[in-house]
Design an enzyme around this catalytic site. Sequence first.
Site, short mmCIF file in Angstrom:
data_model
loop_
_atom_site.label_atom_id
_atom_site.label_comp_id
_atom_site.label_asym_id
_atom_site.label_seq_id
_atom_site.Cartn_x
_atom_site.Cartn_y
_atom_site.Cartn_z
N GLY A 43 0.83 -1.21 0.00
CA GLY A 43 0.00 0.00 0.00
C GLY A 43 0.86 1.25 0.00
O GLY A 43 0.64 2.19 -0.78
N HIS A 44 1.88 1.26 0.86
CA HIS A 44 2.82 2.38 0.86
C HIS A 44 3.54 2.49 -0.48
O HIS A 44 3.71 3.59 -1.03
CB HIS A 44 3.87 2.19 1.95
CG HIS A 44 3.35 2.13 3.35
ND1 HIS A 44 3.40 0.99 4.11
CD2 HIS A 44 2.78 3.08 4.15
CE1 HIS A 44 2.90 1.23 5.32
NE2 HIS A 44 2.50 2.49 5.36
N GLN A 68 -0.19 10.99 17.78
CA GLN A 68 -1.47 10.50 17.25
C GLN A 68 -1.89 9.18 17.90
O GLN A 68 -2.88 8.58 17.50
CB GLN A 68 -1.42 10.39 15.73
CG GLN A 68 -0.56 9.27 15.19
CD GLN A 68 -0.32 9.44 13.70
OE1 GLN A 68 0.23 10.43 13.23
NE2 GLN A 68 -0.76 8.46 12.92
N LYS A 157 -7.05 4.41 2.14
CA LYS A 157 -7.21 3.48 3.27
C LYS A 157 -7.65 4.25 4.52
O LYS A 157 -8.53 3.82 5.26
CB LYS A 157 -5.89 2.76 3.51
CG LYS A 157 -5.77 2.06 4.84
CD LYS A 157 -6.47 0.74 4.80
CE LYS A 157 -6.51 0.01 6.12
NZ LYS A 157 -5.67 0.45 7.19
N GLN A 161 -8.76 10.67 7.20
CA GLN A 161 -7.47 11.38 7.27
C GLN A 161 -7.15 12.10 5.97
O GLN A 161 -6.68 13.24 5.97
CB GLN A 161 -6.37 10.37 7.59
CG GLN A 161 -4.95 10.89 7.44
CD GLN A 161 -3.93 9.87 7.85
OE1 GLN A 161 -3.66 9.71 9.02
NE2 GLN A 161 -3.35 9.14 6.89
P1 AMP Z 1 0.81 4.61 7.75
O1 AMP Z 1 2.25 4.20 7.64
O2 AMP Z 1 -0.10 3.50 8.17
O3 AMP Z 1 0.62 5.90 8.52
O4 AMP Z 1 0.35 4.94 6.29
C1 AMP Z 1 1.05 5.85 5.48
C2 AMP Z 1 0.24 6.16 4.26
O5 AMP Z 1 0.00 4.96 3.53
C3 AMP Z 1 -1.14 6.74 4.61
O6 AMP Z 1 -1.42 7.78 3.68
C4 AMP Z 1 -2.04 5.56 4.42
O7 AMP Z 1 -3.36 5.92 4.06
C5 AMP Z 1 -1.37 4.84 3.28
N1 AMP Z 1 -1.78 3.43 3.26
C6 AMP Z 1 -1.74 2.55 4.30
N2 AMP Z 1 -2.24 1.36 3.93
C7 AMP Z 1 -2.63 1.49 2.63
C8 AMP Z 1 -3.23 0.60 1.68
N3 AMP Z 1 -3.55 -0.65 1.98
N4 AMP Z 1 -3.47 1.09 0.43
C9 AMP Z 1 -3.16 2.37 0.12
N5 AMP Z 1 -2.59 3.24 0.97
C10 AMP Z 1 -2.32 2.82 2.20
#
Ligand code: AMP
Length: 286
Positions: A43-44, A68, A157, A161
Amino acid sequence: MARMTHAPMIARTLPALRRACAELGRRNATIGLVPTMGALHDGHISLVRLARRRARKVVVSIFVNPTQFAAHEDLGSYPRTWKADIAKLAAEGVDLVWHPDAKTMYPEGFATRVAPEGAALAGLEDRFRPHFFGGVATVVTKLFTQVRPDLAFFGEKDYQQLKVVTRMAHDLDLGVRVIGGAIVRERDGLAMSSRNVYLSPEERRTAPVLFRTLKTVSKRLRAGDDMAAALAAGAEMISTAGFALDYLEARHAETLAPVSSMNEGPVRLLVAAKIGATRLIDNIRA
Ligand code: AMP
């Protein structure tokens, strides 16, 4: 042929970040920022690829933001996989990784907080994580002013936010265009998340129920079923599977205002539920 990889620059202090960003921004190159908390998954990486397509230079921040998390949440145990993260980012040709520690981000005496309203008070995540959006808005404002990107990439996701950060960037004239990326899922539909590693094998087998339910509710709504009835049936599916449901709601896709029929749309379905100790969120377009 194996893809050439090139280790990204790594900045851990503000002076190092300044120097690196000045270097990247030479000849007016557009800079794209992908903020993350590390423990990187596909996803990242999809956001990194989107950034690569849209910006000349790509910066990824890795910072597990303490403000957070509430005291009872998983800050201490949040997965940290630095070496693997850097290898993935090198393979994607990322130019710079911004990796401050908590003292650099919040030095002794830090006393300012950005308090988003609007979508941040929609009654979804904010109802269950009252600390969350203030923490996110504060750290994202700092990341934007530190890196000064032209574009910033956030995943759908975390749908609420994405809306909060988009609004905030406008409202505070931060000069950054926020771009959303589609949700990346496992083969069985579970939305990828750094927190999925917490799931026991049995919980992992149950977890795709969230996405299946969203799809079922969406189908019923598009077939003209009553919204309250479709959502109630969805809530029942999720609870029966063994989740403790926080919410399953239909909201206006842009404002996140409550809606009671598809005519008030575009509609987004959003869910949050706990399985065991792990809280999962997901959403789809209805
Ligand atoms: P995080 O590391 O969980 O804070 O996520 C960092 C970024 O990656 C945020 O903008 C999330 O929305 C995005 N993100 C996390 N999981 C996914 C996913 N499965 N698909 C797309 N973007 C994601």
